[in-house]
Design an enzyme around this catalytic site. Structure first.
Site, PDB file in Angstrom:
ATOM      1  N   GLY A 146       7.222   7.577   6.223  1.00 12.76           N
ATOM      2  CA  GLY A 146       6.308   8.250   5.296  1.00 12.76           C
ATOM      3  C   GLY A 146       6.953   9.371   4.503  1.00 12.76           C
ATOM      4  N   GLY A 202       0.824  -1.220   0.000  1.00  6.51           N
ATOM      5  CA  GLY A 202       0.000   0.000   0.000  1.00  6.51           C
ATOM      6  C   GLY A 202       0.850   1.257   0.000  1.00  6.51           C
ATOM      7  N   ARG A 223       3.343  13.492  -8.212  1.00  7.49           N
ATOM      8  CA  ARG A 223       3.467  12.552  -9.325  1.00  7.49           C
ATOM      9  C   ARG A 223       2.186  12.534 -10.144  1.00  7.49           C
ATOM     10  NH1 ARG A 223       5.799   6.796  -7.908  1.00  7.49           N
ATOM     11  NH2 ARG A 223       3.899   6.509  -6.697  1.00  7.49           N
ATOM     12  N   ARG A 242       3.854   6.071   1.858  1.00  5.76           N
ATOM     13  CA  ARG A 242       4.332   7.458   1.936  1.00  5.76           C
ATOM     14  C   ARG A 242       3.802   8.287   0.777  1.00  5.76           C
ATOM     15  NH1 ARG A 242      10.555   7.381  -0.023  1.00  5.76           N
ATOM     16  NH2 ARG A 242      10.475   5.542  -1.338  1.00  5.76           N
ATOM     17  N   ASP A 255       4.414  -4.838  -7.346  1.00  8.91           N
ATOM     18  CA  ASP A 255       3.757  -3.595  -6.929  1.00  8.91           C
ATOM     19  C   ASP A 255       4.304  -2.390  -7.704  1.00  8.91           C
ATOM     20  OD1 ASP A 255       6.018  -4.459  -5.248  1.00  8.91           O
ATOM     21  OD2 ASP A 255       5.857  -2.462  -4.380  1.00  8.91           O
ATOM     22  N   ASN A 256       5.365  -2.616  -8.464  1.00  7.92           N
ATOM     23  CA  ASN A 256       5.921  -1.527  -9.267  1.00  7.92           C
ATOM     24  C   ASN A 256       5.634  -1.729 -10.746  1.00  7.92           C
ATOM     25  OD1 ASN A 256       6.939  -0.329  -6.974  1.00  7.92           O
ATOM     26  ND2 ASN A 256       8.933  -1.313  -7.144  1.00  7.92           N
ATOM     27  N   ARG A 309      -1.831  -1.242  -9.933  1.00  4.22           N
ATOM     28  CA  ARG A 309      -0.650  -2.082 -10.158  1.00  4.22           C
ATOM     29  C   ARG A 309      -1.060  -3.548 -10.216  1.00  4.22           C
ATOM     30  NH1 ARG A 309       3.115   1.249  -6.740  1.00  4.22           N
ATOM     31  NH2 ARG A 309       1.918   3.128  -6.364  1.00  4.22           N
TER      32      ARG A 309
HETATM   33  P1  AMP Z   1       9.032   1.007  -3.037  1.00  9.35           P
HETATM   34  O1  AMP Z   1      10.321   0.322  -2.739  1.00  9.35           O
HETATM   35  O2  AMP Z   1       9.140   2.487  -3.133  1.00  9.35           O
HETATM   36  O3  AMP Z   1       8.290   0.397  -4.177  1.00  9.35           O
HETATM   37  O4  AMP Z   1       8.134   0.788  -1.755  1.00  9.35           O
HETATM   38  C1  AMP Z   1       7.704  -0.465  -1.296  1.00  9.35           C
HETATM   39  C2  AMP Z   1       6.709  -0.274  -0.167  1.00  9.35           C
HETATM   40  O5  AMP Z   1       7.350   0.354   0.939  1.00  9.35           O
HETATM   41  C3  AMP Z   1       5.523   0.594  -0.512  1.00  9.35           C
HETATM   42  O6  AMP Z   1       4.409   0.074   0.159  1.00  9.35           O
HETATM   43  C4  AMP Z   1       5.915   1.944   0.025  1.00  9.35           C
HETATM   44  O7  AMP Z   1       4.812   2.745   0.321  1.00  9.35           O
HETATM   45  C5  AMP Z   1       6.663   1.556   1.294  1.00  9.35           C
HETATM   46  N1  AMP Z   1       7.670   2.562   1.703  1.00  9.35           N
HETATM   47  C6  AMP Z   1       8.850   2.834   1.118  1.00  9.35           C
HETATM   48  N2  AMP Z   1       9.491   3.811   1.775  1.00  9.35           N
HETATM   49  C7  AMP Z   1       8.699   4.190   2.814  1.00  9.35           C
HETATM   50  C8  AMP Z   1       8.797   5.148   3.872  1.00  9.35           C
HETATM   51  N3  AMP Z   1       9.853   5.946   4.002  1.00  9.35           N
HETATM   52  N4  AMP Z   1       7.764   5.229   4.743  1.00  9.35           N
HETATM   53  C9  AMP Z   1       6.698   4.434   4.625  1.00  9.35           C
HETATM   54  N5  AMP Z   1       6.533   3.518   3.667  1.00  9.35           N
HETATM   55  C10 AMP Z   1       7.530   3.382   2.768  1.00  9.35           C
HETATM   56 MG    MG Z   2       6.761   1.046  -5.217  1.00  9.62          MG
END
Ligand code: AMP
Ligand code: MG
Length: 482
Positions: A121, A85, A175, A88, A251-252, A182
């Site tokens: 976040g 989910g 963004r 952030r 998820d990406n 996704r």
């Molecule tokens: P990402 O690696 O950016 O695709 O993130 C993977 C998951 O980690 C997603 O659910 C993001 O919302 C969560 N996430 C990444 N960085 C943070 C952060 N600094 N605080 C909270 N959630 C994060």
């Molecule tokens: Mg992501």
């Protein structure tokens, strides 16, 4: 800006959590993407006396905005995580462009949500700016991508121990995306056996991205086929420019076929299918050459997730066949243009391309420079990069003759081989100048770089034409813990 609250709010409640951004102090606008704003029909001055900096900071709520975080799951490095989910990110709403198309407007780095787990976040300024640079480079190359409308810096300080820049100002970016649905969104509802919500999201994706398929006899199968096709074309476009996403977790991967999530991504220098930049991708799962097969794996996960609503389940083999049929067509057509031989039958391509890639790999030839300089060899043996790097290879002279005999179209080559890409060292240099541990630095190199990346097929200034760092000195790593 927004005509009404976001259409996703009509989805079942478990699809999202209503949540306001958590404000950051002293926002300062460091990027405003004017070409994108114009394309969306947004005027920077319309908010006066409020400002865009206040919107990004979370202190001013746009009319009709009902902010929320989206629920999704995902396979990270092959392991299923039932709940990820927006940890952030906060969706603010949807903007309708002058052509009537809807675009998601989302903040990233806007504070914690129900999905934050242990995260803060937040998003440090450097990765926010990095996403802006690389996504503009992708847009300049004509590759479907989410984009950055603006970035603010705050006086809030973010700590990321164990990274190259452990202390940075907080950034928030805005963004713009065709949507944020996704593969992981479908996985979330399938895993929780919430089939009504799954169907609702599939209907939503159809309506939003593939409305012409809604009347099909088997609309969900049509949706799956359309996503496979869109992703095949996207991955082919990445491969053609040497882009390595770096973290192709499910998820990406979007259902729209746009590139999303610019974490540890980078452009390849010397040609090597095993190239990996991400510091956490120890086994090379997301290496350059693995991207098509990883996409197939992700799309198979999508087909399994959609199984409860599919009219007829799709087997893994069929997913693979559908993907590769579209991928190979797209990649071959792109390569024909890169080699200036689009006027020949597709079958002739491989006899030229396979030995070229073999030589590039063996001679550690830079991917972008090789293709860009090849055109100079059409009529004469100029002392150019491709020649200098590969002339000692036993296949070289025969290859040049064979290719020349096909009468390559040099103008076509110029239009399809970028002269400039977002080279790691250029990106790093711009980011180092732009961000200090507690403030914004000199943004000029970053703006100049982005300007250049917007017209990648034009001849750039000398500075941007520089060769990549020689192999060995090139211990470049990208970090996911952003
Ligand atoms: P990402 O690696 O950016 O695709 O993130 C993977 C998951 O980690 C997603 O659910 C993001 O919302 C969560 N996430 C990444 N960085 C943070 C952060 N600094 N605080 C909270 N959630 C994060
Ligand atoms: Mg992501």
């Amino acid at each position: 800006m927004f005509d009404a609250p976001h259409t996703y709010l009509k989805q079942p409640p478990l699809c999202f959590e209503r949540r306001d951004p958590v404000p950051v102090p002293n926002p300062h606008m460091v990027v405003w993407n004017e070409p994108l704003a114009v394309a969306l029909g947004i005027d920077y001055d319309t908010l006066s006396p409020a400002s865009w900096a206040e919107v990004l900071a979370g202190t001013y709520r746009l009319p009709h905005s009902e902010p929320f975080a989206q629920a999704y799951a995902g396979h990270q490095y092959g392991n299923f995580v039932p709940q990820l989910g927006d940890g952030r990110a906060i969706m603010l709403g949807e903007v309708r462009d002058p052509h009537g198309r809807l675009w998601d407007v989302q903040l990233k780095g806007s504070g914690t949500t129900r999905f934050s787990r242990n995260g803060d976040g937040r998003c440090p300024l450097m990765p926010a700016l990095r996403e802006y640079i690389i996504s503009e480079a992708m847009a300049g190359l004509g590759i479907p991508t989410t984009r950055t409308l603006g970035v603010i810096a705050s006086s809030m300080i973010i700590k990321r121990p164990h990274t190259l820049h452990p202390i940075q100002p907080a950034g928030v970016m805005m963004r713009i995306a065709a949507s944020h649905i996704r593969v992981g969104t479908c996985e979330y509802f399938a895993a929780h056996q919430e089939y009504e919500a799954l169907k609702a999201v599939a209907d939503y994706a159809l309506q939003r991205h593939y409305p012409h398929l809604m009347e099909e006899a088997r609309p969900y199968e049509a949706l799956l086929r359309a996503v496979i096709h869109a992703q095949a074309e996207l991955i082919a476009a990445w491969m053609l420019v040497g882009f390595i996403h770096g973290v192709m977790n499910t998820d990406n991967m979007t259902l729209s076929g746009e590139t999303i999530d610019f974490g540890p991504c980078a452009f390849m220098n010397h040609y090597d299918p095993a190239t990996v930049f991400s510091s956490i991708d120890r086994y090379g799962r997301y290496a350059y050459g693995n991207q098509p097969s990883i996409a197939v794996w992700n799309l198979w996960v999508l087909s399994e997730s959609l199984r409860p609503v599919l009219e007829q389940p799709m087997q893994a083999d069929q997913v693979r066949e559908l993907f590769y049929a579209a991928f190979e067509r797209s990649y071959a057509h792109g390569m024909q243009k890169k080699l200036g031989i689009a006027h020949h039958a597709e079958q002739t391509l491989w006899a030229v391309l396979t030995p070229l890639l073999t030589m590039m790999h063996a001679c550690e030839a830079d991917y972008t420079l090789t293709f860009r300089t090849l055109a100079e060899l059409v009529n004469h043996d100029a002392e150019n990069y491709a020649q200098q790097t590969m002339h000692t290879h036993p296949l070289w002279h025969g290859w040049v003759q064979q290719w020349r005999a096909m009468q390559p179209d040099t103008a076509l080559m110029q239009r399809n081989n970028p002269a400039v890409i977002a080279r790691n060292h250029l990106v790093e240099e711009a980011l180092e100048a732009a961000v200090t541990p507690n403030d914004v630095g000199d943004m000029r190199p970053l703006h100049a770089l982005v300007e250049t990346l917007r017209t990648p097929y034009a001849e750039p200034q000398e500075k941007y034409r520089t060769q990549p760092p020689p192999k060995g000195s090139c211990a470049y790593e990208t970090f996911c813990g952003t």
